[in-house]
Write a protein that holds these residues in place. Structure first.
Motif, PDB file in Angstrom:
ATOM      1  N   UNK A 199       9.249   7.690   2.824  1.00 11.06           N
ATOM      2  CA  UNK A 199       8.545   7.212   1.620  1.00 11.06           C
ATOM      3  C   UNK A 199       7.370   8.098   1.226  1.00 11.06           C
ATOM      4  N   UNK A 200       6.642   8.623   2.202  1.00 10.47           N
ATOM      5  CA  UNK A 200       5.524   9.518   1.877  1.00 10.47           C
ATOM      6  C   UNK A 200       6.030  10.791   1.206  1.00 10.47           C
TER       7      UNK A 200
ATOM      8  N   UNK B 222       0.830  -1.214   0.000  1.00 12.40           N
ATOM      9  CA  UNK B 222       0.000   0.000   0.000  1.00 12.40           C
ATOM     10  C   UNK B 222       0.861   1.258   0.000  1.00 12.40           C
ATOM     11  N   UNK B 223       0.374   2.285  -0.651  1.00 12.43           N
ATOM     12  CA  UNK B 223       1.115   3.551  -0.696  1.00 12.43           C
ATOM     13  C   UNK B 223       1.195   4.154   0.706  1.00 12.43           C
ATOM     14  N   UNK B 224       2.317   4.759   1.058  1.00 10.55           N
ATOM     15  CA  UNK B 224       2.439   5.385   2.379  1.00 10.55           C
ATOM     16  C   UNK B 224       1.491   6.578   2.504  1.00 10.55           C
ATOM     17  N   UNK B 225       1.040   6.820   3.717  1.00  5.73           N
ATOM     18  CA  UNK B 225       0.125   7.929   3.992  1.00  5.73           C
ATOM     19  C   UNK B 225       0.745   8.883   4.983  1.00  5.73           C
ATOM     20  N   UNK B 226       0.028   9.984   5.198  1.00  4.18           N
ATOM     21  CA  UNK B 226       0.530  10.990   6.125  1.00  4.18           C
ATOM     22  C   UNK B 226       0.545  10.507   7.581  1.00  4.18           C
ATOM     23  N   UNK B 227      -0.140   9.378   7.853  1.00  2.00           N
ATOM     24  CA  UNK B 227      -0.112   8.854   9.222  1.00  2.00           C
ATOM     25  C   UNK B 227       1.288   8.403   9.626  1.00  2.00           C
ATOM     26  N   UNK B 228       2.150   8.213   8.647  1.00  4.68           N
ATOM     27  CA  UNK B 228       3.531   7.854   8.975  1.00  4.68           C
ATOM     28  C   UNK B 228       4.240   8.959   9.747  1.00  4.68           C
TER      29      UNK B 228
END
Length: 694
Positions: free
Chosen positions: A382-383, A332-338
């Motif tokens: 990554x994001x 899955x693509x990284x999100x801002x929750x990272x």
């Protein structure tokens, strides 16, 4: 498959196999070398403090500031060490008198100097020979008969003199203590400069974490080819244990060779640093610029173990099923929750400023919060690369840029592995440089400065008769009557003071009665401003009051730890260069590793008509765009961490100057240029036969 068979298979292989192993060995060697040299810094500071710890023995005897040194001899000695200066260069003037036939000995001496004898450092001996007696030699009553060894000197150029006296000559002298031993280690715990700034753990996190990531990155170079090779072995019947053993053997051989390279690089590097790095006015002793044996063994063994562990962790697709190597699922693509761990670290460190927690609590929380920020920077990388891909796709319509954006968006985690070391290096360099950039005293403290040519003599409360020869020279005397008593007009003649005296509980006051019967606390003796005239006054004062602290405007007196931060600035600059060099190596390794992992797709693109120059542009855009975005965020995070750390330690925060930002920008650009040297390999890696590679 037994270990010998695994070793034989690991040694087999063609030229490309050996090139990959050599690259891994070089990466492990460079990373472990830089790690060892980075760890040298605190041990070098501890070793320097330990060599001069003996000078604090009298302080322990007459105050409760530090514990008494362990007793070494039944017979004691009277001892006093006083700081002094010659033309702005610090020196130590020590007095000692044995109280028996077997007194304790300071490090660097095999006996105490007798009355009329002086033990001097080699630099002091040279200075005494080149300076007129009335300016320096008369400050040390006696003749030099002994030389202080390295064990008692911070560095080879330290100015130290130990003056032999009789007990009768030292009894009654203020601040003289009876000692039965001298410190062999630092009484204050070492690393005074880092303790003053409260940055030791932060520096360790920011320097060591990029090194560990670099080691992992170098181990992962060309992992795709190794996985395919192991997958084929699984398909012909090899078990999971056998493939793991073979992978461990291959990695261990390369990493073991890298550990040997690291050992040689460490021995060479610490000799270079000992000859070039200046800290607190002197070079480090080579014996101090070294890590303990157990640390050396831990790094030289731990680096290969980390490499082998990384290899094991990367084997999960092969161990799950060999076919998974060629049919990988898209993560899955990284999100801002990272960014959540990063936000917790930043907000938590900023919250420490207004909370005003106890210093011990802050010292415990800060390393954890700094580590959260570093880990958060890795997780958010990554994001950020995904955002960079969208930006590149939005501003360009040319095929190379669109291909680069598509490749970044397809696997932003792999892209960040290539550029992540540079981003962390930029973050670390910004933090180190920003925490070291300290201002001098604020304008409202300027009245502490002496006027040119004035010699300030801090005598402590003494009878005016003791310093009568100095009073006759037209000196301004600061008397003591429960607090300092001096005319503001007189004080303004010798210091940059503003009149009238500011209202203060402890500041000086105007004399309101006869001061003739008061003791003298300080003297200010005006001279013509020449070095010989100032030195003559210093010499006269040292003969009259041995414990006097004497200063002029030439001396680097630390009103607000200016010289400590100046030295820390040099070390921080060196550490910043250290991590930027690490970033350059990491980026180069990442580019080469990414090229090796995606060799077949690049070859297919070339075979389908994409020109070699366009492929190089794809790789360059992919690297430059992600590195620019992640490095800018790294610089911002470094500034925030530096601001929170300095404010939390009650230090003055200033924006880093243009030289600091220029150094970081030049380092990031140099890393990109250095990595571009790998672009010519693209032609060799994308030849038509690579389409059928493995």
């Amino acid at each position: 498959m037994n270990p010998l068979t695994a070793l034989r298979l690991a040694l087999a292989g063609g030229r490309e196999h050996w090139l990959r192993r050599a690259f891994t060995a070089t990466g492990v060697g460079v990373g472990a070398t830089l790690l060892l040299l980075g760890i040298c810094a605190p041990f070098a500071a501890i070793g320097r403090d330990a060599r001069v710890g003996w000078q604090d023995a009298a302080t322990a005897a007459v105050t409760d500031e530090i514990p008494d040194p362990p007793a070494e001899k039944a017979d004691g000695a009277l001892f006093l060490a006083v700081s002094d200066y010659f033309d702005g260069t610090p020196m130590i003037r020590a007095y000692v008198a044995p109280l028996g036939a077997d007194p304790p000995l300071p490090p660097g001496l095999d006996r105490l100097p007798g009355a009329g004898e002086i033990a001097v450092s080699p630099a002091m001996r040279r200075l005494l020979a080149d300076t007129p007696d009335d300016q320096l030699d008369d400050r040390f009553p006696g003749r030099p008969t002994m030389t202080i060894g390295p064990a008692g000197l911070a560095h080879a150029d330290e100015l130290v003199a130990v003056i032999g006296r009789t007990p009768e000559q030292l009894r009654g002298v203020r601040s003289v203590g009876e000692v039965h031993g001298f410190y062999r280690t630092s009484p204050r715990g070492g690393i005074l400069a880092l303790q003053a700034a409260g940055l030791g753990m932060g520096v360790a996190v920011f320097v060591l974490v990029p090194v560990l990531i670099f080691l992992v990155l170098m181990t992962r170079v060309a992992a795709a080819q190794q996985e395919r090779r192991l997958a084929m072995l699984r398909l012909v019947g090899a078990t999971r244990a056998q493939t793991a053993l073979l992978a461990a053997a291959e990695t261990a051989l390369a990493a073991g060779a890298g550990a040997l390279l690291a050992w040689g690089g460490y021995e060479l590097g610490r000799r270079v640093l000992a000859a070039t790095v200046v800290f607190q006015r002197g070079h480090f002793w080579l014996a101090d610029l070294a890590v303990p044996g157990w640390v050396l063994a831990l790094v030289l063994v731990g680096a290969p173990l980390l490499a082998v562990g990384t290899t094991f962790a990367s084997l999960w697709p092969v161990q799950a099923t060999p076919l998974a190597v060629h049919r990988r699922t898209i993560r899955p693509a990284p999100t801002r929750w990272a960014a959540l761990p990063l936000a917790v670290g930043v907000v938590g460190q900023l919250a420490l400023i207004p909370l005003e927690l106890p210093a011990t609590t802050v010292d415990q929380l800060q390393p954890i919060l700094v580590l959260l920020q570093v880990v958060g920077a890795v997780l958010i990388g990554p994001w950020l690369c995904l955002l960079a891909a969208r930006a590149v796709a939005g501003v360009s319509r040319r095929a190379p840029a669109l291909l680069a954006a598509r490749r970044i968006a397809h696997d932003p985690r792999s892209t960040f592995r290539s550029v992540g070391v540079v981003a962390l290096a930029a973050m670390a360099a910004t933090f180190l440089a920003s925490t070291a950039d300290r201002p001098g005293p604020p304008p409202d403290q300027e009245d502490q400065r002496l006027r040119p040519g004035v010699v300030q003599i801090n005598t402590g409360p003494v009878s005016p008769d003791v310093v009568a020869p100095l009073l006759a020279a037209g000196a301004v005397a600061e008397r003591w009557g429960g607090r300092s008593v001096i005319s503001c007009a007189d004080l303004a003649r010798v210091r940059y003071a503003t009149c009238p005296h500011p209202a203060s509980e402890w500041g000086p006051v105007e004399p309101n009665s006869d001061v003739a019967g008061m003791t003298v606390a300080q003297l200010y003796v005006p001279t013509d401003g020449s070095l010989p005239a100032e030195n003559r006054v210093r010499t006269q004062a040292a003969k009259l009051v041995p414990n006097a602290i004497i200063n002029t405007d030439r001396d680097p007196v630390d009103y607000h730890l200016e010289t400590i931060f100046l030295d820390f600035d040099r070390l921080a600059g060196l550490a910043a260069v250290f991590v930027l060099v690490l970033g350059a190596f990491g980026l180069t390794g990442g580019v080469i590793g990414g090229l090796a992992e995606r060799r077949r797709p690049f070859a297919l693109l070339r075979a389908s008509g994409v020109r070699l120059g366009e492929l190089r542009l794809v790789l360059l855009v992919e690297t430059a765009a992600t590195m620019l975005v992640t490095s800018l965020v790294g610089v911002a995070l470094g500034l925030v961490a530096a601001y929170a750390t300095t404010r939390g330690d009650n230090l003055v925060w200033t924006w880093p100057g243009l030289p600091v930002l220029g150094m970081i920008g030049a380092g990031v650009l140099a890393a990109l240029v250095f990595a571009s040297f790998a672009l010519p390999l693209l032609g060799l890696a994308t030849r038509h036969e690579a389409i059928r590679y493995e």
